[in-house]
Design a protein around this motif. Structure first.
Motif, PDB file in Angstrom:
ATOM      1  N   ALA A  16       0.834  -1.211   0.000  1.00 30.54           N
ATOM      2  CA  ALA A  16       0.000   0.000   0.000  1.00 30.54           C
ATOM      3  C   ALA A  16       0.862   1.252   0.000  1.00 30.54           C
ATOM      4  CB  ALA A  16      -0.939  -0.009   1.206  1.00 30.54           C
ATOM      5  N   GLN A  17       2.013   1.197   0.667  1.00 35.86           N
ATOM      6  CA  GLN A  17       2.928   2.343   0.652  1.00 35.86           C
ATOM      7  C   GLN A  17       3.494   2.573  -0.751  1.00 35.86           C
ATOM      8  OE1 GLN A  17       5.873   1.455   3.621  1.00 35.86           O
ATOM      9  NE2 GLN A  17       4.547   2.043   5.329  1.00 35.86           N
ATOM     10  N   ASP A  20      -0.737   3.105  -3.340  1.00 31.83           N
ATOM     11  CA  ASP A  20      -1.940   3.296  -2.527  1.00 31.83           C
ATOM     12  C   ASP A  20      -3.216   3.332  -3.359  1.00 31.83           C
ATOM     13  OD1 ASP A  20      -3.103   3.666   0.027  1.00 31.83           O
ATOM     14  OD2 ASP A  20      -3.399   5.786  -0.446  1.00 31.83           O
ATOM     15  N   HIS A  26      -6.318  -2.612  -0.595  1.00 29.61           N
ATOM     16  CA  HIS A  26      -7.178  -2.142   0.503  1.00 29.61           C
ATOM     17  C   HIS A  26      -8.218  -3.184   0.881  1.00 29.61           C
ATOM     18  CE1 HIS A  26      -5.241   1.697   0.520  1.00 29.61           C
ATOM     19  NE2 HIS A  26      -5.379   1.762  -0.797  1.00 29.61           N
TER      20      HIS A  26
END
Length: 186
Positions: A16-17, A20, A26
């Motif tokens: 996710a970093q 995103d 997610h």
């Protein structure tokens, strides 16, 4: 088991970093937080996926499940309805919606949703009996069993306690999700 989830969680956080804007990251984070019973974090991740791509329907079902666990039945219902608008033949969504109506003492509409789920589950069973996929057949039979029990519970309560003139006799509708085109998120 928790060690594997913790490892997977750290890997997905790293992913996710790096990116995103990828919705599946997610959704996966939301499912892991749900398994760890970190409900606010799970809700946040499901909402992020919906914000990135509101057309992906699985987060609506997952968010509905989460909201139902937190006894936010009206909000859960809206997410299930929104899911059904995108996948009108999904038995699981009708079962969840029926369960919410059962918890809200809307027995007649719960029965209708369970009947719809049973119909779709029976169609799936017939389809997969021809293919001899035993794992899927067992899964479908289990869901049939669960749905039938919920259906019978709703029917019993309706026959035992509900007045024929009560508001319980309103027909269910899945077309009442929010007018803006997205489910209502608490």
């Amino acid at each position: 088991k928790e060690g594997n989830i913790a490892l997977a969680l750290s890997e997905f956080k790293l992913a996710a970093q790096m990116n995103d804007r990828y919705p599946l990251i997610h959704f996966s984070l939301g499912k892991m937080y749900l398994l760890l019973e970190k409900y606010p974090l799970a809700e946040e991740e499901f909402k992020k996926e919906i914000k990135i791509n509101p057309h992906l329907k699985d987060s609506y079902l997952a968010l509905g499940n989460l909201l139902e666990l937190q006894e936010q039945f009206e909000a859960a219902q809206e997410n299930y309805k929104f899911y059904i608008q995108r996948d009108p033949a999904n038995a699981q969504a009708y079962m969840r919606l029926g369960n919410v109506h059962l918890k809200l003492n809307r027995y007649v509409s719960a029965i209708e949703f369970f009947k719809t789920a049973l119909k779709f589950l029976l169609c799936l069973l017939i389809l997969f009996l021809k293919s001899e996929e035993s794992t899927i057949i067992i899964f479908i039979l289990w869901n049939l069993f669960l749905c039938f029990n919920l259906f019978n519970s709703s029917l019993f309560v309706t026959r035992t306690f509900a007045s024929p003139l009560s508001s319980l006799n309103s027909k269910p509708s899945v077309s009442k999700a929010s007018k803006s085109g997205t489910a209502i998120l608490p």
